[in-house]
Design an enzyme around this catalytic site. Structure first.
Site, mmCIF file in Angstrom:
data_model
loop_
_atom_site.group_PDB
_atom_site.id
_atom_site.type_symbol
_atom_site.label_atom_id
_atom_site.label_comp_id
_atom_site.label_asym_id
_atom_site.label_seq_id
_atom_site.Cartn_x
_atom_site.Cartn_y
_atom_site.Cartn_z
ATOM 1 N N GLU A 158 -12.019 -11.811 -2.270
ATOM 2 C CA GLU A 158 -11.412 -11.159 -3.391
ATOM 3 C C GLU A 158 -11.522 -11.701 -4.606
ATOM 4 O O GLU A 158 -10.524 -12.138 -5.345
ATOM 5 C CB GLU A 158 -10.326 -10.508 -3.391
ATOM 6 C CG GLU A 158 -10.208 -9.123 -2.101
ATOM 7 C CD GLU A 158 -8.848 -8.475 -2.193
ATOM 8 O OE1 GLU A 158 -8.758 -7.199 -2.094
ATOM 9 O OE2 GLU A 158 -7.613 -8.888 -2.368
ATOM 10 N N GLU A 170 -12.284 -4.511 3.329
ATOM 11 C CA GLU A 170 -11.030 -4.390 3.677
ATOM 12 C C GLU A 170 -10.760 -2.637 3.378
ATOM 13 O O GLU A 170 -11.040 -2.294 2.276
ATOM 14 C CB GLU A 170 -10.069 -4.821 2.887
ATOM 15 C CG GLU A 170 -10.141 -6.583 3.232
ATOM 16 C CD GLU A 170 -9.181 -7.236 2.183
ATOM 17 O OE1 GLU A 170 -8.128 -6.631 1.567
ATOM 18 O OE2 GLU A 170 -9.308 -8.509 1.951
#
Length: 357
Positions: A143, A245
């Site tokens: 991320e 995710e």
């Protein structure tokens, strides 16, 4: 390429140490065997260089050091599944809110920090290969919407960030030339952010293959927005895309755990009832959405921590982990009502029926 039906089960060792066990159709079985039987073909495994304090206490959250990573990868491969390695380049959680340099790299900057990234990448992959464990995909950073290895690799310092990513990419290309490299940002419906980020790094010619997106429907909005972004980004940058995710609640019960994320308000936002049937419907719709990306550029989905049962001691951080992150929030079991197993470890219908998705 086979559509990826993936699971991030990086917490598994810690969960099992606290007594977690899993059942499929009432029969107790090994977690990896259950996932394989239900159609999982890829496991995502995060790695932290040194997730321990100076007294050797684990930061928690799965304790995903090299030894743990090798154990999970071995069980994955022995069960007939591939794995994706997720380098956080931090001793604990790395995400848009925190990208803390590993303790051993704290004083490093410039070329010395780039070398540390390269060597950590190479050494980790060599160790895996010594156990005949080769990832099919590698995430260089986790991320990294706002960069990595702060303050050096802040997104605003684009050149520094790009050089750090190039160092990790170089290590992967040398050690695992057949692995596909993933660059992963959060908020998979934010088209403006994705365009801005990848435009910003375009002049550095980063050598990667896949754009990974986090997509949580209770935070990120509708599947149609996700599809719009995936279509645009895959075409604009000529890359495959995947959901790195995702998760959704099958209940809004807290099971007595602190820190549970998914609530009745989130249920309303998603439009899917917080039931096993609602969870299954969401996952089915998500798979269909990613499969429908133009030119078959949508290659798969990873569900985040589907085996995180409501064991109160299995928290996202221990006391030392919270201290390391300078996090004032009480660490808890955040994901138990979004698992793909119920509170007793029985596989939910979303997992049981995943083969039909």
């Amino acid at each position: 390429m086979k559509f990826i039906k993936g699971m991030d089960i990086s917490m598994v060792k810690e969960l099992e140490q606290y007594g977690a066990s899993y059942r499929l159709n009432g029969e107790k079985e090994d977690l990896f065997a259950i996932l394989k039987t239900c159609g999982t073909n890829n496991v995502r495994i995060r790695i932290w260089p040194d997730p321990y304090d100076e007294n050797g206490n684990s930061y928690g959250g799965g304790g995903n050091d090299l030894e743990t990573t090798i154990e999970i990868a071995e069980r994955t491969v022995q069960s007939g599944m591939d794995f994706m390695l997720d380098f956080h380049y931090s001793d604990f959680w790395a995400d848009p809110a925190k990208q803390v340099k590993p303790k051993a790299w704290k004083e490093l900057s410039g070329e010395a920090l780039e070398t540390a990234v390269y060597l950590h990448t190479v050494d980790t992959l060599k160790a895996l290969k010594n156990h005949k464990l080769v990832p099919t995909m590698v995430q260089v950073g986790n991320e990294i919407t706002k960069g990595l290895l702060w303050p050096d690799g802040y997104i605003e310092q684009t050149e520094n960030m790009a050089h750090l990513l190039q160092a990790g990419i170089k290590g992967v290309r040398e050690e695992c030339p057949d692995a596909r490299i993933v660059l992963h940002l959060d908020f998979g419906t934010d088209n403006k952010m994705y365009r801005q980020w990848f435009d910003q790094v375009s002049s550095y010619a980063l050598d990667f293959d896949i754009i990974g997106m986090s997509y949580y429907p209770h935070w990120n909005g509708s599947l149609s927005l996700l599809l719009d972004n995936m279509n645009d980004i895959s075409s604009r940058y000529d890359k495959d895309v995947l959901v790195a995710e995702t998760s959704i609640g099958y209940t809004t019960e807290t099971f007595g755990c602190n820190g549970i994320v998914y609530s009745k308000e989130h249920e309303k936002i998603t439009g899917y009832p917080a039931t096993q049937q609602g969870q299954e419907a969401f996952l089915r719709d998500l798979f269909a959405t990613v499969r429908s990306v133009n030119n078959k550029r949508g290659i798969g989905v990873f569900y985040w921590e589907p085996a995180w049962l409501p064991i109160p001691d299995c928290t996202w951080a221990s006391k030392s982990g919270s201290k390391y992150m300078k996090d004032k929030m009480t660490a808890g079991n955040a994901m138990a009502n979004m698992a793909l197993f119920d509170e007793n470890g029985n596989a939910n219908s979303a997992l049981i029926n995943m083969k039909t998705m």
